[in-house]
Motif scaffolding. Structure first.
Motif, short mmCIF file in Angstrom:
data_model
loop_
_atom_site.label_atom_id
_atom_site.label_comp_id
_atom_site.label_asym_id
_atom_site.label_seq_id
_atom_site.Cartn_x
_atom_site.Cartn_y
_atom_site.Cartn_z
N THR A 1 71.80 -5.68 58.24
CA THR A 1 72.89 -6.93 57.49
C THR A 1 74.10 -6.95 58.46
O THR A 1 74.60 -8.26 58.58
CB THR A 1 73.27 -6.23 56.25
OG1 THR A 1 71.96 -5.99 55.37
CG2 THR A 1 74.13 -7.16 55.34
N HIS B 1 72.62 -4.49 47.85
CA HIS B 1 71.63 -3.64 48.49
C HIS B 1 71.01 -2.37 47.93
O HIS B 1 70.43 -1.80 48.29
CB HIS B 1 72.34 -3.21 49.81
CG HIS B 1 72.44 -4.10 50.84
ND1 HIS B 1 73.48 -5.22 50.75
CD2 HIS B 1 72.14 -4.43 52.14
CE1 HIS B 1 73.38 -6.10 51.76
NE2 HIS B 1 72.53 -5.46 52.53
N ASN C 1 69.77 -0.25 55.17
CA ASN C 1 69.88 -1.59 55.53
C ASN C 1 71.22 -2.14 56.19
O ASN C 1 71.29 -3.35 56.52
CB ASN C 1 69.41 -2.56 54.33
CG ASN C 1 67.79 -2.22 54.26
OD1 ASN C 1 67.13 -2.06 54.97
ND2 ASN C 1 67.36 -2.38 52.71
N SER D 1 81.40 -8.80 51.22
CA SER D 1 80.71 -7.56 51.28
C SER D 1 81.03 -6.38 50.13
O SER D 1 81.31 -5.42 50.74
CB SER D 1 80.27 -6.99 52.74
OG SER D 1 81.51 -6.89 53.29
N ILE E 1 78.24 -2.00 54.49
CA ILE E 1 78.17 -3.43 54.96
C ILE E 1 79.25 -3.97 55.55
O ILE E 1 78.95 -4.59 56.78
CB ILE E 1 77.57 -4.51 53.68
CG1 ILE E 1 76.45 -3.78 52.91
CG2 ILE E 1 77.17 -5.79 54.18
CD1 ILE E 1 75.16 -3.57 53.71
N PRO F 1 68.54 -7.60 49.05
CA PRO F 1 69.99 -8.11 48.68
C PRO F 1 69.94 -9.44 49.10
O PRO F 1 68.99 -10.37 49.22
CB PRO F 1 70.57 -7.29 49.97
CG PRO F 1 69.47 -7.03 50.87
CD PRO F 1 68.23 -6.82 50.01
N TRP G 1 69.54 1.37 48.81
CA TRP G 1 68.91 1.06 50.33
C TRP G 1 70.21 0.52 51.18
O TRP G 1 69.89 0.09 52.10
CB TRP G 1 67.62 0.36 50.37
CG TRP G 1 66.54 1.08 49.84
CD1 TRP G 1 65.63 0.52 49.08
CD2 TRP G 1 65.87 2.39 50.46
NE1 TRP G 1 64.62 1.56 48.71
CE2 TRP G 1 64.84 2.52 49.66
CE3 TRP G 1 66.24 3.31 51.63
CZ2 TRP G 1 63.87 3.83 49.95
CZ3 TRP G 1 65.72 4.14 51.50
CH2 TRP G 1 64.45 4.50 50.71
N GLY G 2 71.59 0.57 50.63
CA GLY G 2 72.28 0.11 51.43
C GLY G 2 72.53 0.68 52.93
O GLY G 2 73.09 0.20 53.79
#
Length: 416
Positions: free
Chosen positions: A389, A378, A385, A225, A18, A362, A381-382
């Motif tokens: 983001t 997240h 995604n 983050s 992120i 998230p 699924w970080g």
């Protein structure tokens, strides 16, 4: 948030996917001016040292939440085309399915499986009922790396039109490197506080990793983050940590480009009988490891999560439970000779960030403190995604609002 032409001191806290995608998209925003905008990324241990370097790297249009998945999936494809992602971080389109199978006692080959006629932790919540397709007794021909005697059923979940993958560590470090090339400064140091004045951020204080000296840098905008460590920096954040173990195996033979969610029924006598050593831990009757074939003849597999060990200070301090990793090896070996006879390359653990709120996560957006943005929670699924983001963070900072997606349901102020 403020005029995009103003001088800005932007600080990103966290060097996972992120933080790194936020740094990347900030430097690609039309309003970014390296002469007026200073961007600093602070990471406690190393870039992609946590889940962003140890995750599976699955990308899917059927992931969640629906408000950002299509945007992020598209951005993954665009990034791969722009920066040769196929070569640099293993981007490729793949098939995905759920396999129900009967495990074999280790040491038995497929033709010995007739002896096993009877089938006698915390979910990562990646597989959704809505993602399952039509069930079939026949397994696709290319999945010949699973024992045919073990397979009970197969469901399609995705195909190359809606499912892809990347190597998380390579992707995250590439985003960091590309951001650096455009002017982002990366500092290894642990953030101790985000300092405020009149309910607005003014600076960030951190301890330098190399010297242990404390420094404070001015900030007009802060992107928080830090994944599961977000709460340790900002106690109001409802972010919890879930430990997850994983392994990588070099199969004895090449395997097809599939991501497989398994449901394996273990036999009553499951254990390493080929070496006369029984497993030291009790096993459930059914286990659900995930197996992702990667380029260059590598297979990644992960198991269920656990909360047995509290979140440590940094990613460098994460404890890996060898027995839990060996369980994953044993489970996947019980249904695949290619994995059983392959070489275990890596045993590892990381922590996933989960949102402790009924709305789920998230959490992406403003916090109620001027200049402080949150992008955390997240779950598994970080990697999927991350690009969306990161792009949205760049829009909050330079445009004052999210423009690429409607993310009102992910507003952190609803739970802070």
């Amino acid at each position: 948030m403020s005029s995009n032409s103003a001088v800005r001191e932007i600080v990103i806290v966290g060097g996972g996917i992120i933080g790194c995608t936020a740094a990347y998209f900030l430097t690609r925003h039309p309003s970014y001016d390296p002469f007026q905008h200073k961007i600093t990324l602070l990471e406690a241990s190393k870039i992609a040292g946590g889940a962003s370097g140890k995750a599976g790297g699955l990308l899917a249009l059927w992931a969640y939440p629906a408000s950002i998945v299509p945007l992020s999936y598209r951005l993954h494809a665009e990034l791969a085309q722009l920066h040769n992602g196929a070569e640099n971080w293993g981007y490729r389109r793949i098939h995905c399915g759920q396999l129900t199978a009967k495990g074999r006692t280790l040491g038995e080959s497929s033709d010995q499986n007739e002896k096993l006629k009877k089938d006698h932790s915390v979910s990562l919540k990646k597989r959704e009922k809505g993602a399952l397709g039509k069930s079939t007794a026949a397994i696709p021909n290319e999945l010949n790396w699973f024992s045919p005697d073990s397979v009970k059923s197969y469901h399609d979940m995705g195909d190359p039109t809606n499912t892809a993958q990347v190597h998380p560590y390579l992707f995250t470090t590439a985003m960091a490197r590309l951001a650096e090339e455009k002017g982002v400064k990366i500092i290894l140091g642990s953030v101790s506080s985000i300092d405020k004045s009149d309910n607005a951020v003014k600076s960030v204080t951190y301890s330098d990793k190399a010297t242990s000296q404390t420094h404070t840098i001015a900030a007009t905008d802060v992107v928080l983050s830090a994944g599961p460590w977000t709460k340790s920096i900002y106690p109001l954040a409802p972010i919890a940590a879930l430990r997850a173990h994983s392994i990588t195996i070099r199969p004895s033979k090449p395997i097809s480009a599939h991501a497989i969610f398994t449901e394996i029924s273990l036999p009553p006598n499951f254990g390493r009988t080929d070496t006369f050593v029984k497993s030291v831990r009790a096993h459930g009757k059914t286990v659900t490891p995930e197996i992702y074939a990667r380029p260059n003849n590598e297979a990644y597999a992960c198991g269920e999560g656990d909360t047995l060990v509290p979140l440590p200070k940094t990613t460098a301090d994460v404890e890996t439970d060898d027995a839990r990793c060996q369980d994953i090896v044993d489970y996947v070996s019980s249904i695949s000779d290619e994995l059983r006879d392959g070489e275990v390359m890596v045993k590892q653990a990381c922590y996933l960030p989960n949102v402790e709120a009924a709305s789920g996560g998230p959490l992406i957006g403003e916090t109620g403190v001027k200049g402080l943005l949150m992008a955390a929670g997240h779950t598994c699924w970080g990697i999927q995604n991350g690009p969306a983001t990161g792009k949205l963070m760049s829009e909050f900072i330079f445009d004052g609002k999210a423009k690429s997606a409607n993310i009102g349901s992910l507003d952190p102020r609803k739970v802070l």
